[in-house]
Design a protein around this motif. Structure first.
Motif, PDB file in Angstrom:
ATOM      1  N   ILE A   5       4.908  -1.405   8.560  1.00 27.43           N
ATOM      2  CA  ILE A   5       5.969  -0.810   7.746  1.00 27.43           C
ATOM      3  C   ILE A   5       7.023  -0.166   8.637  1.00 27.43           C
ATOM      4  O   ILE A   5       8.237  -0.348   8.447  1.00 27.43           O
ATOM      5  CB  ILE A   5       5.377   0.205   6.746  1.00 27.43           C
TER       6      ILE A   5
ATOM      7  N   ALA B  71       5.800   2.042   1.955  1.00 28.35           N
ATOM      8  CA  ALA B  71       6.062   0.743   1.333  1.00 28.35           C
ATOM      9  C   ALA B  71       7.175   0.880   0.303  1.00 28.35           C
ATOM     10  O   ALA B  71       7.205   1.826  -0.491  1.00 28.35           O
ATOM     11  CB  ALA B  71       4.796   0.217   0.668  1.00 28.35           C
TER      12      ALA B  71
ATOM     13  N   ARG C 135      -2.265   4.886  -0.430  1.00 28.96           N
ATOM     14  CA  ARG C 135      -2.127   4.843   1.028  1.00 28.96           C
ATOM     15  C   ARG C 135      -0.818   4.178   1.442  1.00 28.96           C
ATOM     16  O   ARG C 135      -0.052   4.729   2.249  1.00 28.96           O
ATOM     17  CB  ARG C 135      -3.319   4.094   1.621  1.00 28.96           C
ATOM     18  N   VAL C 136      -0.534   2.985   0.914  1.00 28.18           N
ATOM     19  CA  VAL C 136       0.643   2.244   1.398  1.00 28.18           C
ATOM     20  C   VAL C 136       1.946   2.881   0.920  1.00 28.18           C
ATOM     21  O   VAL C 136       2.947   2.859   1.644  1.00 28.18           O
ATOM     22  CB  VAL C 136       0.571   0.753   1.013  1.00 28.18           C
TER      23      VAL C 136
ATOM     24  N   LEU D 279      -5.216  -1.852   6.581  1.00 25.10           N
ATOM     25  CA  LEU D 279      -4.343  -0.750   6.162  1.00 25.10           C
ATOM     26  C   LEU D 279      -3.797   0.010   7.371  1.00 25.10           C
ATOM     27  O   LEU D 279      -2.639   0.431   7.365  1.00 25.10           O
ATOM     28  CB  LEU D 279      -5.102   0.191   5.227  1.00 25.10           C
TER      29      LEU D 279
ATOM     30  N   VAL E 257       4.071  -4.512  -0.061  1.00 24.85           N
ATOM     31  CA  VAL E 257       2.649  -4.653   0.231  1.00 24.85           C
ATOM     32  C   VAL E 257       1.972  -5.324  -0.959  1.00 24.85           C
ATOM     33  O   VAL E 257       2.021  -4.811  -2.079  1.00 24.85           O
ATOM     34  CB  VAL E 257       1.985  -3.296   0.529  1.00 24.85           C
TER      35      VAL E 257
ATOM     36  N   ASP F 273       2.636   5.578   3.178  1.00 25.32           N
ATOM     37  CA  ASP F 273       3.090   5.073   4.473  1.00 25.32           C
ATOM     38  C   ASP F 273       4.513   4.517   4.430  1.00 25.32           C
ATOM     39  O   ASP F 273       5.034   4.101   5.466  1.00 25.32           O
ATOM     40  CB  ASP F 273       2.144   3.975   4.976  1.00 25.32           C
TER      41      ASP F 273
ATOM     42  N   ILE G 159      -1.050  -2.124   8.650  1.00 26.45           N
ATOM     43  CA  ILE G 159       0.115  -2.105   7.764  1.00 26.45           C
ATOM     44  C   ILE G 159       0.954  -0.852   7.988  1.00 26.45           C
ATOM     45  O   ILE G 159       2.192  -0.890   7.890  1.00 26.45           O
ATOM     46  CB  ILE G 159      -0.335  -2.252   6.301  1.00 26.45           C
ATOM     47  N   THR G 160       0.307   0.257   8.317  1.00 28.06           N
ATOM     48  CA  THR G 160       1.056   1.478   8.627  1.00 28.06           C
ATOM     49  C   THR G 160       2.077   1.209   9.723  1.00 28.06           C
ATOM     50  O   THR G 160       3.260   1.586   9.613  1.00 28.06           O
ATOM     51  CB  THR G 160       0.099   2.598   9.069  1.00 28.06           C
TER      52      THR G 160
END
Length: 305
Positions: free
Chosen positions: A128, A171, A165-166, A121, A140, A169, A124-125
């Protein structure tokens, strides 16, 4: 009858998710499969994965496949990028739709990308931001959303926390992967009640496996929740190389067959799709699990003497 949508958007994942679980086939055959799929009326195709060839040797020729295939106007082609190197390759290749993946299960995530869910995660931040800066939209995918072959059931709270979370961020869309066919209508209902309630405006896609025969029932449950985006794989190709017993993605022709009979438009020519499933079976050299490939559509008649 249920309050069903007028249309559904199908993303064909056979060329990537399907073939990554099969013995490697020649680049020319991959191109032949993608080009054939492009003539069926499908409007979304997951073409390749930019992953290290030691991890997934079946995708070692991703650049060659992308360069050699015929790109059809009106089809949205996407690629999977598991890390920053893959994201850079996807952007360099010209993809403007890129998928990144994290497993809700720590154990599966470590098997898949050699890091914990929390570490992925964090990665992934940054992905993105990188992909947005490169002009791409980011989806995601949350693998093992309904269960893990190593840890058992995945809690709704665990998946909902990842989505929080995503989305926070940045997504653009999210997807829920039934990585080993552990989803059931009850579990689909529970998860969608929670996450769609928390994020009603975020596009959501579901990816079901038919490992235990529940994929189409799960689709119907998702339709009840207003979901209109689904992954499927021609012929039922594939599964997950890091999930024992995960064979059997939902076959695209089975999904199209059911949706059309429900009066739901997909834009796909079912007869043409069945022909591509026959091609896929020849290319991988094994019998594929699709029932519609075996029996044909329900309206196919048997000749009498």
């Amino acid at each position: 009858m249920r309050n069903l949508p007028d249309s559904v958007s199908i993303r064909e994942v056979g060329p990537r998710d399907g073939l990554q679980s099969e013995s490697p086939i020649p680049t020319a055959d991959k191109i032949r499969l993608i080009d054939a799929l492009g003539r069926t009326g499908l409007r979304r195709i997951e073409a390749v994965s930019f992953v290290h060839p030691r991890a997934i040797p079946q995708m070692a020729d991703a650049d060659e496949v992308w360069a050699g295939m015929t790109r059809v106007d009106g089809i949205a082609y996407s690629a999977l990028a598991p890390n920053s190197r893959g994201a850079a390759r996807a952007l360099d290749a010209g993809f403007d739709i890129v998928e990144v993946v994290v497993s809700a299960s720590d154990t599966h995530n470590r098997k898949n990308v050699n890091r914990s869910t929390a570490e992925s995660l964090d990665d992934i931040t940054g992905l993105i931001t990188t992909l947005h800066d490169g002009g791409a939209t980011v989806e995601v995918i949350v693998a093992t959303s309904f269960g893990c072959p190593y840890e058992g059931d995945t809690s709704v709270e665990r998946v909902a926390g990842i989505i929080d979370r995503v989305v926070g961020d940045g997504a653009d869309r999210v997807a829920f992967g039934d990585t080993t066919g552990m989803a059931t209508p009850r579990r689909v209902d529970e998860l969608l009640t929670r996450v769609r309630g928390d994020h009603p405006d975020v596009p959501m896609l579901l990816h079901f496996h038919n490992t235990r025969g529940t994929a189409l029932a799960n689709v119907m449950t998702a339709l009840d929740h207003g979901v209109t985006e689904f992954d499927s794989s021609v012929g039922g190709l594939g599964g997950c190389p890091y999930a024992p017993g995960a064979s059997g993605n939902l076959a695209t022709e089975e999904l199209v067959h059911m949706l059309h009979d429900c009066g739901i438009e997909t834009g796909v020519d079912l007869d043409a799709l069945i022909e591509v499933a026959e091609l896929a079976e020849k290319l991988v050299g094994r019998t594929l699990p699709s029932g519609v490939l075996r029996a044909g559509p329900r309206t196919r008649l048997t000749a009498t003497d």
